[in-house]
Design an enzyme around this catalytic site. Structure first.
Site, PDB file in Angstrom:
ATOM      1  N   ARG A 228       0.820  -1.215   0.000  1.00 45.31           N
ATOM      2  CA  ARG A 228       0.000   0.000   0.000  1.00 45.31           C
ATOM      3  C   ARG A 228       0.856   1.267   0.000  1.00 45.31           C
ATOM      4  NH1 ARG A 228      -2.521   1.114   5.556  1.00 45.31           N
ATOM      5  NH2 ARG A 228      -0.340   1.702   5.806  1.00 45.31           N
ATOM      6  N   PHE A 298      -8.331  -8.320  18.893  1.00 44.29           N
ATOM      7  CA  PHE A 298      -7.036  -7.679  18.690  1.00 44.29           C
ATOM      8  C   PHE A 298      -6.326  -8.237  17.462  1.00 44.29           C
ATOM      9  CE2 PHE A 298      -2.421  -7.990  19.493  1.00 44.29           C
ATOM     10  CZ  PHE A 298      -2.092  -6.647  19.568  1.00 44.29           C
TER      11      PHE A 298
END
Length: 488
Positions: A228, A298
């Site tokens: 990204r 998480f």
């Protein structure tokens, strides 16, 4: 202040606005921080956690109290290490010894680091690192051992990379070196967290016997970020994409950012996504070994965000022009889904894998490999959560039986109705014939027909038939005629 562009966007995408509202209003943390019991140093640590992390801060602060502070400190220690490694303004000769000995500063009260350039975004953490050291010394010895061990190994790995990058423009040449780098900066994080999960009894101890699983958890996230952030890293004169991959598509790395090489850039990014997808099924396998909801959340949120980001980057040329991100509305929807259970998190993976498969192009040199990688993830999900469950099959069979019984009843009813309709039709025909006959008789009678004479003739004829005279009559007549003729 809300921007006008955001208002227009959410007016055109009401479902995303709905997801944001749902997450803000209806999301209840599994555990909440009790700030009334925190020391000033603890509050400082959470302050820097919020400043240095956009994606992990919220999920860390919802962890079980047993893990809340150890994981926070673990993150801050590694963030400090990463801040030094990322700063290209620091000469390697200065940077290397600090990286290799970063675990030792956790024993030095009030230690700080001031060599970062002013614009380095996480510089403030290292300037106030004393609060991290203070809280680190208060944690359980088992967690201290884990944090120091990972910091030591990660620091040495980063130092090796920095030395190599100084002597070679392309520090990451082969895919093996790429994997090694990602292991040092992220795979080790997965190992450290897994050791904490097992230590706290919130993770299956078997996870420690499968290092490939916890390595993939960290590497998958790191590779997603590298894909990204390609434009941001290039602008900062850093190259993390392995030459072994990009050199197949262009001669020079900077060609990927030129419009005339658009198709090559898309094929290259697709191969990078393919490389990351090889870890996806192991990430799902890992999450099946977690035993506590906040620990699952998480781990699940970053992983589902990562697969959504890979979907966004796949064959998306704007990533070579600017840093692309999934929208806030999409992120909230993913968080809503991935914090329920493993099956729903798998469905998020399945959805984005399907999207990647749809965008895959036969013209891509890696078309078949990408299809196989997507199929591998889908097959794994199907193996643990079949799309047709036993309960669904039984329910389907019962529904089929009910439909068959209903059809049989309808058939019997139709047959019954058919018989009645046939009798009714036959009766109607008979009545019609009787009516026509009666009408014809009546008309004939009114016209002067002599039914009494006709009846007598019929009666006479019927009597002759029964007595047999009807057959003798002609013979008698012939005999009589013969005699008369002779007499004449």
């Amino acid at each position: 202040m809300v921007k006008a562009s955001e208002v227009v966007f959410y007016l055109l995408h009401p479902q995303q606005l709905r997801s944001i509202i749902q997450w803000k209003v209806w999301h209840n943390a599994v555990h909440e921080r009790d700030e009334s019991k925190e020391t000033e140093a603890t509050k400082q640590c959470f302050k820097y956690l919020n400043l240095t992390s956009r994606s992990f801060s919220a999920v860390i602060q919802e962890l079980h109290p047993e893990l809340l502070l150890p994981v926070t400190l673990f993150y801050l220690v590694l963030r400090g290490l990463d801040t030094i490694e990322d700063d290209t303004s620091i000469p390697v000769k200065k940077k290397e010894p600090v990286l290799r000995n970063f675990d030792e500063v956790l024993d030095i009260d009030g230690w700080t680091y001031t060599e970062n350039r002013p614009e380095e975004k996480d510089r403030e953490l290292l300037l106030n690192y004393g609060c991290v050291i203070e809280e680190f010394k208060k944690t359980k010895p088992a967690y201290q051992v884990i944090i120091k061990d990972i910091a030591k190994r990660m620091g040495n790995g980063m130092a090796d990379y920095c030395v190599k990058s100084e002597n070679n423009q392309f520090a990451v040449i082969t895919c093996a070196e790429y994997d090694q780098y990602c292991y040092y900066v992220a795979g080790l994080v997965g190992e450290g967290l897994t050791r904490m999960f097992v230590e706290s009894k919130f993770g299956n101890p078997v996870l420690l016997d499968r290092p490939n699983l916890h390595n993939s958890m960290g590497i998958f996230l790191q590779k997603t970020n590298i894909i990204r952030d390609v434009r941001e890293d290039f602008d900062d004169h850093r190259i993390f994409w392995p030459k072994e991959i990009w050199s197949k598509h262009v001669d020079q790395f900077e060609d990927l950012f030129k419009p005339e090489y658009k198709e090559q850039a898309l094929n290259c990014s697709a191969e990078m996504v393919l490389n990351a997808l090889n870890h996806a099924d192991e990430c799902l396998f890992y999450m099946a070994g977690l035993r506590e909801q906040s620990v699952f959340n998480f781990c699940a949120i970053p992983q589902t965000m990562a697969i959504a980001t890979l979907d966004l980057c796949f064959r998306n040329y704007p990533m070579f022009l600017r840093n692309v991100k999934i929208t806030k509305g999409e992120a909230c929807q993913i968080m809503i889904e991935s914090t329920q259970n493993l099956q729903v998190a798998c469905e998020v993976f399945r959805r984005h894998i399907h999207s990647i498969r749809k965008k895959n192009r036969p013209q891509d040199p890696n078309f078949l490999k990408i299809s196989i990688a997507c199929g591998k993830v889908e097959q794994f999900i199907e193996s643990i959560f079949p799309s047709q469950k036993v309960e669904d099959i039984m329910a389907k069979n019962k529904a089929d039986e009910a439909r068959a019984a209903l059809a049989q009843k309808e058939k019997e009813a139709a047959d019954s109705r058919g018989s009645k309709e046939t009798l009714a039709l036959f009766g109607a025909v008979v009545l019609m014939l009787l009516f026509i006959t009666a009408t014809m008789v009546a008309v004939a009678w009114f016209a002067g027909a002599r039914f009494d004479v006709a009846f007598e003739e019929v009666k006479k004829s019927w009597g002759q038939i029964l007595s047999g005279d009807v057959f003798k009559g002609p013979q008698n007549a012939t005999s009589t005629d013969t005699v008369s003729h002779g007499e004449l």
